[in-house]
Design a protein around this motif. Sequence first.
Motif, short mmCIF file in Angstrom:
data_model
loop_
_atom_site.label_atom_id
_atom_site.label_comp_id
_atom_site.label_asym_id
_atom_site.label_seq_id
_atom_site.Cartn_x
_atom_site.Cartn_y
_atom_site.Cartn_z
N GLY A 143 0.79 -1.23 0.00
CA GLY A 143 0.00 0.00 0.00
C GLY A 143 0.81 1.27 0.00
N ALA A 144 2.14 1.17 0.15
CA ALA A 144 2.98 2.37 0.20
C ALA A 144 3.45 2.77 -1.19
CB ALA A 144 4.18 2.12 1.11
N ASP A 145 3.75 4.07 -1.37
CA ASP A 145 4.26 4.57 -2.64
C ASP A 145 5.79 4.68 -2.62
OD1 ASP A 145 1.68 4.90 -3.71
OD2 ASP A 145 1.47 6.84 -2.69
N THR A 146 6.35 4.72 -1.43
CA THR A 146 7.78 4.92 -1.30
C THR A 146 8.51 3.60 -1.13
OG1 THR A 146 7.57 5.21 1.09
CG2 THR A 146 7.51 7.20 -0.27
N VAL A 147 9.79 3.60 -1.49
CA VAL A 147 10.65 2.42 -1.38
C VAL A 147 11.70 2.68 -0.31
CG1 VAL A 147 12.34 0.98 -2.58
CG2 VAL A 147 10.27 1.73 -3.77
N SER A 148 11.98 1.69 0.52
CA SER A 148 13.01 1.80 1.55
C SER A 148 14.16 0.86 1.22
CB SER A 148 12.44 1.43 2.92
OG SER A 148 11.34 2.25 3.26
#
Length: 342
Positions: A143-148
């Motif tokens: 569900g997140a748009d960012t990558v870690s």
Amino acid sequence: MSNIVNKNYIVKHSKREIIGFSAAAKKLKQDIEIVSNSELNVLIQGETGVGKELVAEAIHQKSNRFLSNMVYLNCAALPENIAESELFGHIKGAFTGAINNRIGKFELANKGTLFLDEIGDLSLRLQAKLLRVLQYGDIQRIGADTVSHVDVRIIAATNVDLIKAIDNHTFREDLYHRLNIYPIIVPTLRERMTDILPIAEYILEKIKHELVLYKLYLTPHCIHLLESYSWPGNIRELENSLYRAALVAKFEQCNKDICIHANNILVNNETDQPLTNVPIEENIKDNKTHLSLREATEIFQYQYIKKTLAQQKGNWSKSASVLQVDCSNLHRLANRLGLKDK
């Protein structure tokens, strides 16, 4: 001090150790020493019950990451959608039931080690996502748009033949080669029979403290039988059998100085087969001068019942009559002594 995140909680540095002095045990310990201080991914293979998780713990504790977490995930224990959340985490509202943000095992293991048990049961879709993390170190919560980005060492374990799984198109070949940089094969207990006694003594010491006993030991006859059995369930089966035997022996002897006899040990939960199913007279050849009164009585019973059965041509009813015991009781006694109904 190292932390191990086991299942869903953090425990202190593991005090468990790999017991054994056989050639197979020495080779295993050598492999652990060789690979521990590297940053290589490790694939641990072996039958159920051989101690793959223990090997993973040893590698982590001897590695340069030992001050960071070791995080555990059983890939076979969870449905695919839950496994994905466990691995990568999710954000609030990502799916029904996602009422809060959740950190995944990869983030929890950052700078440390992620132990993926039963890797052979991971779905192909999650295998592809895992491969990307191994290649680039990038993860994305559901569900997140960012990558870690994470820095995690992978130790994987399986009792599945991954080569066959690749041929059957249930495991990705590219993932296999990413994980199998340094393979470790954990030997079965039947490949290290000389380690059975020291392993059993280690387990008994642990049981003794748990049951608050002064002494807990095995008869020579029992030791011989332990070393004669093939242990298809490996160390886990040996440990379970000794726990059950200790409980039975404690109940029978009603004191804190407990001696485990061969007939106390059962080797199959489903059928309750006694370990003494190996003929008694064959198993005590080397221990004739070291028998307890109980063992000597069992040997006499075994041989006398066997002789009577032979005289009565295998007729159990007639044998029971000659021995002046109830036939059903005779069957039970013969089964306990390992004298099977032919």
